[in-house]
Scaffold this motif. Structure first.
Motif, PDB file in Angstrom:
ATOM      1  N   SER A   3     -32.843  14.306 -17.518  1.00 20.54           N
ATOM      2  CA  SER A   3     -34.300  14.348 -17.590  1.00 20.54           C
ATOM      3  C   SER A   3     -34.809  15.746 -17.248  1.00 20.54           C
ATOM      4  O   SER A   3     -35.698  16.288 -17.924  1.00 20.54           O
ATOM      5  CB  SER A   3     -34.905  13.320 -16.638  1.00 20.54           C
ATOM      6  N   PHE A   4     -34.222  16.344 -16.216  1.00 24.16           N
ATOM      7  CA  PHE A   4     -34.659  17.684 -15.800  1.00 24.16           C
ATOM      8  C   PHE A   4     -34.387  18.708 -16.900  1.00 24.16           C
ATOM      9  O   PHE A   4     -35.250  19.533 -17.221  1.00 24.16           O
ATOM     10  CB  PHE A   4     -33.922  18.084 -14.519  1.00 24.16           C
ATOM     11  N   LEU A   5     -33.189  18.666 -17.471  1.00 25.18           N
ATOM     12  CA  LEU A   5     -32.841  19.633 -18.513  1.00 25.18           C
ATOM     13  C   LEU A   5     -33.758  19.493 -19.721  1.00 25.18           C
ATOM     14  O   LEU A   5     -34.207  20.495 -20.291  1.00 25.18           O
ATOM     15  CB  LEU A   5     -31.382  19.454 -18.930  1.00 25.18           C
ATOM     16  N   LEU A   6     -34.022  18.252 -20.115  1.00 27.11           N
ATOM     17  CA  LEU A   6     -34.883  18.039 -21.273  1.00 27.11           C
ATOM     18  C   LEU A   6     -36.285  18.567 -21.027  1.00 27.11           C
ATOM     19  O   LEU A   6     -36.874  19.264 -21.864  1.00 27.11           O
ATOM     20  CB  LEU A   6     -34.936  16.551 -21.617  1.00 27.11           C
ATOM     21  N   ARG A   7     -36.834  18.246 -19.865  1.00 30.04           N
ATOM     22  CA  ARG A   7     -38.209  18.646 -19.567  1.00 30.04           C
ATOM     23  C   ARG A   7     -38.345  20.148 -19.368  1.00 30.04           C
ATOM     24  O   ARG A   7     -39.195  20.809 -19.973  1.00 30.04           O
ATOM     25  CB  ARG A   7     -38.707  17.921 -18.312  1.00 30.04           C
ATOM     26  N   PHE A   8     -37.503  20.692 -18.514  1.00 27.67           N
ATOM     27  CA  PHE A   8     -37.720  22.071 -18.089  1.00 27.67           C
ATOM     28  C   PHE A   8     -37.157  23.105 -19.058  1.00 27.67           C
ATOM     29  O   PHE A   8     -37.656  24.214 -19.131  1.00 27.67           O
ATOM     30  CB  PHE A   8     -37.148  22.287 -16.691  1.00 27.67           C
ATOM     31  N   THR A   9     -36.108  22.750 -19.797  1.00 22.71           N
ATOM     32  CA  THR A   9     -35.621  23.692 -20.804  1.00 22.71           C
ATOM     33  C   THR A   9     -36.666  23.875 -21.884  1.00 22.71           C
ATOM     34  O   THR A   9     -36.970  24.994 -22.306  1.00 22.71           O
ATOM     35  CB  THR A   9     -34.302  23.189 -21.427  1.00 22.71           C
ATOM     36  N   LEU A  10     -37.250  22.767 -22.339  1.00 19.11           N
ATOM     37  CA  LEU A  10     -38.239  22.830 -23.415  1.00 19.11           C
ATOM     38  C   LEU A  10     -39.621  23.247 -22.936  1.00 19.11           C
ATOM     39  O   LEU A  10     -40.345  23.952 -23.641  1.00 19.11           O
ATOM     40  CB  LEU A  10     -38.335  21.463 -24.102  1.00 19.11           C
ATOM     41  N   PHE A  11     -39.993  22.820 -21.735  1.00 17.89           N
ATOM     42  CA  PHE A  11     -41.381  22.976 -21.320  1.00 17.89           C
ATOM     43  C   PHE A  11     -41.584  23.912 -20.143  1.00 17.89           C
ATOM     44  O   PHE A  11     -42.674  23.948 -19.563  1.00 17.89           O
ATOM     45  CB  PHE A  11     -41.973  21.601 -20.993  1.00 17.89           C
ATOM     46  N   ASN A  12     -40.572  24.654 -19.783  1.00 18.80           N
ATOM     47  CA  ASN A  12     -40.764  25.665 -18.748  1.00 18.80           C
ATOM     48  C   ASN A  12     -40.170  26.991 -19.183  1.00 18.80           C
ATOM     49  O   ASN A  12     -40.864  28.001 -19.224  1.00 18.80           O
ATOM     50  CB  ASN A  12     -40.153  25.201 -17.430  1.00 18.80           C
TER      51      ASN A  12
END
Length: 598
Positions: free
Chosen positions: A147-156
């Motif tokens: 979940s962290f990789l999906l969110r933060f790779t794309l949206f941070n």
């Protein structure tokens, strides 16, 4: 004592960044949502980057109007635009998160389910070697890491890079290129420092995870063996060992915290120096009249706007490294292929009569210690074959091989002429009913534990199975009856009661083949006879393999096999073996003296 049996990675192992690419299949399910979330991201960044420009015009207009007449509506319009841009940035960021929420949660669900199924497909040896507590920690951290990789790779990371490019382009076009040069140098130093220090401290993250798994496994193991701890009055010993594990975890966490402080201080120093240098350049130009007060304000706003996400980028990079460690561990679990698998063209098992044959079967749990040495015998359809022998002779291994918990090293096992390695595991296990020596129940109600034999069975069928297993009278004495919870691993029930539940499950499953592994070992003589009557009734028309220690329970078997050191040394009926005066007769006399034949 080994620190962490399940930690396959050395402390200096570098995570594989290709793990991120492995997440794409979980995004592909919601391509539309991902595209819309990406569009919201771009709109939000454009609004955020435009905000300091609006602020510049407000300041310049107010500054220029100090010596002249001000039109009130102009600054109000600019302030409204400024507020709208800031709100738009927040609005589209929230819309982005809302759109992507289902993508991330569904990915976690898919991976968790996939891993759960995979772990159930793994061979018995895998689970015997595992620390359950450590395994559940790996599952928990791994799914959270996805979940962290999906969110933060794309949206941070992606938005921050986009914002840096946009701000750099604006400063390069509107101002002195020295600003961009200073920003680029600061970013390069910041990124290199963050990567270098994060690489250094990753080993502390791994060590903290390993110690966390170790302490959790120890606590879980101790609590699952609560009665054993009490039997030996070893509460203090268990607490001491657990505290030692916690001390190791504490030390590892301290190293992790101190290394994190080093990273944070260094990052803050780099950002602080960059801010002083760039704002110093802007102050000099503003004082000399080369840029306006609004320009100075815009540069200051951009720096704050730029370095705040850059600082977050440092945090995200650290967390991504940790998430990669966790996800890589989870993917490594998924990547380990089960050792017992269906053949490429496996067909469903076809039961015609139910004849079982062991043909020169050889097997060893460890290569240096053979357990079965060329075992050959046949269980004719609807016959009962009993296997007896001393502990370690290989009796229970026969049942494990027939159930395909393991595959034979040599020879083969057939059912109605079909090699069990050539049929699907599902069809094989559907045809087999097992009453194990040690019955472990789920921490659920008696009814659900009974119905586990066939989850789609009706209430009437469950009640009938309990009656045939002579369990109904016991259940009637319970205040909550069939809704009584049995506790962790069924600890609220006696050994005999648990075995009756196991027998009821098999009755409910109604399989053509039976394996009875010490099925009455936990029963008293009176209960044993009642259960034997029930077992004899259900096994009368079924091919049955009985693993027995108490010889009185298998006198009616069609054939009794005596095993010793992985081989069959005697075979015959009860009477024939007694007349032969061999090992079976010796076991019979010994149990007779010990009173086990009553």
């Amino acid at each position: 004592m080994r620190a962490y049996a399940d930690n396959d990675y050395p402390a200096n192992h570098k995570p594989d960044w290709r793990v991120i690419a492995g997440l794409w299949p979980y995004l592909a399910e919601f391509r539309g949502r991902v595209a819309l979330a990406g569009a919201c991201l771009i709109i939000a960044k454009l609004a955020i980057v435009a905000t300091p420009i609006a602020l510049k015009y407000i300041v310049d207009y107010l500054d220029q109007g100090r010596d002249g007449e001000l039109l009130v509506w102009i600054p109000l319009l600019l302030v409204g635009t400024y507020g709208l841009l800031r709100f738009s940035g927040t609005l589209f960021n929230e819309l982005r998160d809302a759109l992507f929420a289902r993508v991330a949660e569904r990915a976690m669900r898919r991976v968790s389910l996939r891993l759960f199924r995979h772990l159930h497909q793994r061979e018995l040896a895998f689970h015997l070697d595992r620390n359950t507590g450590g395994l559940t920690r790996d599952m928990e951290r791994g799914t959270g890491g996805i979940s962290f990789l999906l969110r933060f790779t794309l949206f941070n990371i992606v938005p921050t890079i986009l914002e840096i490019l946009l701000v750099s382009a604006i400063l390069l076009v509107a101002f002195n290129p020295g600003y961009v040069a200073a920003i680029v140098v600061a970013i390069i130093v910041y990124v290199l420092f963050s990567i270098k220090v994060t690489e250094w401290r990753t080993r502390f993250v791994r060590e903290a995870n390993a110690r966390d798994n170790q302490s959790n496994s120890r606590a879980l193991d101790s609590l699952l063996n609560y009665e054993t701890v009490k039997y030996f009055n070893n509460e203090a010993f268990e607490a001491e060992v657990y505290d030692q594990d916690l001390e190791d975890w504490e030390k590892a966490r301290l190293k992790n915290r101190l290394s994190l402080a080093t990273l944070n201080i260094g990052q803050s120093l780099i950002i602080g120096i960059a801010l002083v240098v760039i704002l110093g350049m802007a102050a000099v130009e503003a004082a000399s009249g080369e840029i306006t007060l609004g320009d100075f304000t815009m540069i200051n706003a951009y720096l704050i706007q730029l370095f705040i996400p850059l600082n977050a980028l440092g945090f995200v990079y650290r967390e991504i490294r940790q998430a990669l460690v966790n996800v890589e561990r989870l993917f490594s679990l998924l990547g380990d292929a089960p050792k017992v698998v269906d053949a490429e063209h496996a067909q469903d098992l076809q039961i015609q009569g139910g004849e079982v044959r062991f043909e020169n079967v050889q097997f060893a749990y460890q290569a240096a210690r053979p357990v079965l040495k060329g075992v050959t015998f046949t269980i004719p359809a609807a016959h009962k074959i009993a296997v007896v022998g001393a502990s370690g002779a290989g009796k229970s291994t026969l049942a494990r091989l027939l159930f395909r918990f393991y595959d034979v090293d040599g020879g083969r096992i057939t059912i109605d002429g079909q090699d069990i390695r050539e049929v699907t595991q599902s069809s094989l296990r559907n045809a087999l009913g097992v009453v194990p020596q040690d019955t472990v129940l789920f921490n659920d109600t008696l009814f659900r534990n009974l119905a586990y034999g066939r989850p789609d069975a009706s209430e009437a069928e469950v009640y009938e199975a309990a009656r045939l297993a002579h369990l109904d009278r016991f259940i009637e004495t319970l205040p909550e009856g069939y809704q009584t919870r049995v506790g962790e691993r069924g600890l609220k029930l006696s050994g005999g009661e648990k075995q009756r539940v196991a027998i009821a499950r098999v009755i409910l499953k109604n399989p053509p083949l039976l394996i009875l592994d010490e099925a009455t070992s936990s029963l008293d003589s009176l209960s044993e006879q009642a259960i034997l009557d029930a077992l004899n009734e259900i096994s009368r028309t079924r091919t049955t393999l009985v693993i027995a220690h108490r010889l009185s329970t298998i006198r009616d078997a069609n054939t009794i096999l005596v095993m010793d050191d992985g081989q069959i040394v005697e075979s015959g009926s009860h009477g024939e073996l007694l007349e032969a005066g061999g090992k079976y007769a010796g076991l019979w006399r010994q149990q007779n003296r010990e009173g086990k034949l009553d």
